[in-house]
Write an enzyme that holds these catalytic residues in place. Structure first.
Site, short mmCIF file in Angstrom:
data_model
loop_
_atom_site.label_atom_id
_atom_site.label_comp_id
_atom_site.label_asym_id
_atom_site.label_seq_id
_atom_site.Cartn_x
_atom_site.Cartn_y
_atom_site.Cartn_z
CD GLN A 196 -2.78 -1.05 2.50
OE1 GLN A 196 -3.56 -0.13 2.72
NE2 GLN A 196 -2.60 -2.03 3.35
CB ALA A 256 -6.62 3.54 0.00
CB SER A 269 -6.31 -1.11 1.44
OG SER A 269 -6.82 -2.18 0.66
CG HIS A 299 -7.93 -5.37 -1.10
ND1 HIS A 299 -8.35 -6.50 -1.75
CD2 HIS A 299 -8.63 -4.35 -1.65
CE1 HIS A 299 -9.25 -6.19 -2.67
NE2 HIS A 299 -9.46 -4.87 -2.63
CG ASP A 321 -10.65 -5.94 -5.73
OD1 ASP A 321 -11.59 -5.75 -4.94
OD2 ASP A 321 -9.62 -5.25 -5.77
CD GLU A 325 -14.01 -0.46 -5.18
OE1 GLU A 325 -13.73 -1.56 -4.66
OE2 GLU A 325 -13.24 0.51 -5.18
CG HIS A 378 -13.97 -4.62 -2.49
ND1 HIS A 378 -12.65 -4.23 -2.34
CD2 HIS A 378 -14.39 -4.94 -1.24
CE1 HIS A 378 -12.31 -4.32 -1.05
NE2 HIS A 378 -13.35 -4.75 -0.36
#
Ligand code: ZN
Length: 345
Positions: A233, A254, A259, A261, A268, A317, A320
């Site tokens: 990130q 971000a 995130s 994630h 995703d 999204e 996601h």
């Protein structure tokens, strides 16, 4: 006149109490009532539930002895010499104390129940009380309070919890690495292998969902971007700063740690129909529509739905997915909420 009013009073009493899960079908000699009927519990905290047992005279027409302040006959008391047996269905819920106070007309018990810290939002349990020939149940639902899981710097204190809430206001700790990352077993798209990882439970669920899409519909789904470390990130953010300048970078990408994630619980996904890309058009494809309608069966939600941008802080999204486990995902899906709204409602 007097008889009618008494009958009405009794009927009202029975209607009220029969809605409170008290059951004492045959040979009614007592009634058990939990209050409240449903309790929301926060992991790590205790809550008090009251159990009331009331003797009822069955000699003729039912008479509520406790409200009429009449003494029950000895026959009624016989089978209730022991206190009610109270059991709880979920091992994560513990009864700390349940001290019954017996009087001539009934029993009242304040039950202190503790929800284990490990329980996740959306999980549930029941407390059952058995007393003589009566039983009653009350429902317990776990819901975390996100305000109890964040420090003064905006860093979440429950990063490894399956129900951790991460968004632009709630960052993951910079040094957090999920404890059980595995490489996903489903088809992937990118060669940067870090993104092909998820936590074990999320990976298993993704596997199941992709298999269902294939066998139920013949759809081909692929995993594009899953786990994203803090280091990655930072790298992506710095890349944007160099490319577009600090101000623009802050708007389009971000801040490191924000995130979802990074939890290892978000993936995703894409399909050949949209050329393996992450695009809003995926939401309009048969595959995207199937995912939106079925992801909850496998414990996933569409984390950033259309029309909820102000709440989630993200554009729509359709690709996601966030894994939350089937109970929580089901509730969020059926109530048509975002993950943020779930905690507020
Ligand atoms: Zn994503």
């Amino acid at each position: 006149m007097k008889i009618i009013s008494k009958t009405l009073r009794l009927s009202a009493f029975f209607i009220l109490f029969s809605t409170l899960f008290s059951s004492c079908a045959d040979g009614r000699t007592a009634m058990l009532v939990f209050n409240p009927q449903e309790t929301e519990l926060e992991p790590g905290l205790t809550s008090e539930i009251t159990l009331t047992a009331i003797f009822v005279d069955t000699d003729s027409e039912p008479k509520i002895l406790s409200t009429d302040i009449q003494k029950p006959g000895k026959a009624h008391l016989k089978q209730f010499t022991d206190p009610p047996v109270i059991t709880v269905s979920n091992p994560g819920l513990k009864i700390l104390s349940a001290e019954p106070v017996v009087s001539g007309t009934g029993i009242k018990a304040g039950i202190i129940i503790l929800a284990s810290k490990e329980l996740i939002s959306g999980s549930s349990g029941t407390i059952t009380a058995n007393w003589g020939n009566c039983s009653a149940e009350t429902a317990l639902k776990i819901k975390k309070n996100p305000l109890s899981c964040i420090d003064s710097d905006g860093v979440v204190t429950d990063p490894a919890a399956y129900d951790v809430l991460v968004n632009k206001q709630r960052r993951m700790p910079a040094d957090y690495v999920p404890p059980d990352l595995v490489r996903v077993e489903v088809p992937t798209i990118l060669s940067f292998d870090e993104v092909n990882h998820l936590r074990q439970a999320a990976s298993d669920a993704l596997n199941e969902m992709f298999a269902a899409a294939r066998t139920e519909k013949g759809y081909e789904l692929l995993a594009r971007s899953g786990y994203r470390s803090y280091k990655t990130q930072v790298m992506l953010y710095d890349l944007n700063v160099r490319e577009y300048g600090e101000e623009q970078a802050a708007r389009i990408s971000a801040q490191p740690g924000t995130s979802e994630h990074m939890t290892g619980l978000a993936m995703d996904i894409s399909s050949p129909e949209v050329n393996y890309q992450l695009t809003k058009a995926f939401g309009e494809t048969e595959q995207g529509l199937w995912v939106a309608a079925n992801a909850h069966r496998f414990g996933f939600i569409i984390r950033y739905p259309e029309g909820k941008e102000d709440i989630t802080g993200y554009d729509y999204e359709p690709w996601h997915l966030r894994w939350l486990g089937p109970e929580l995902a089901e509730e969020i899906y059926t109530r048509n909420l975002t993950f943020e709204e779930y905690f507020l409602n």
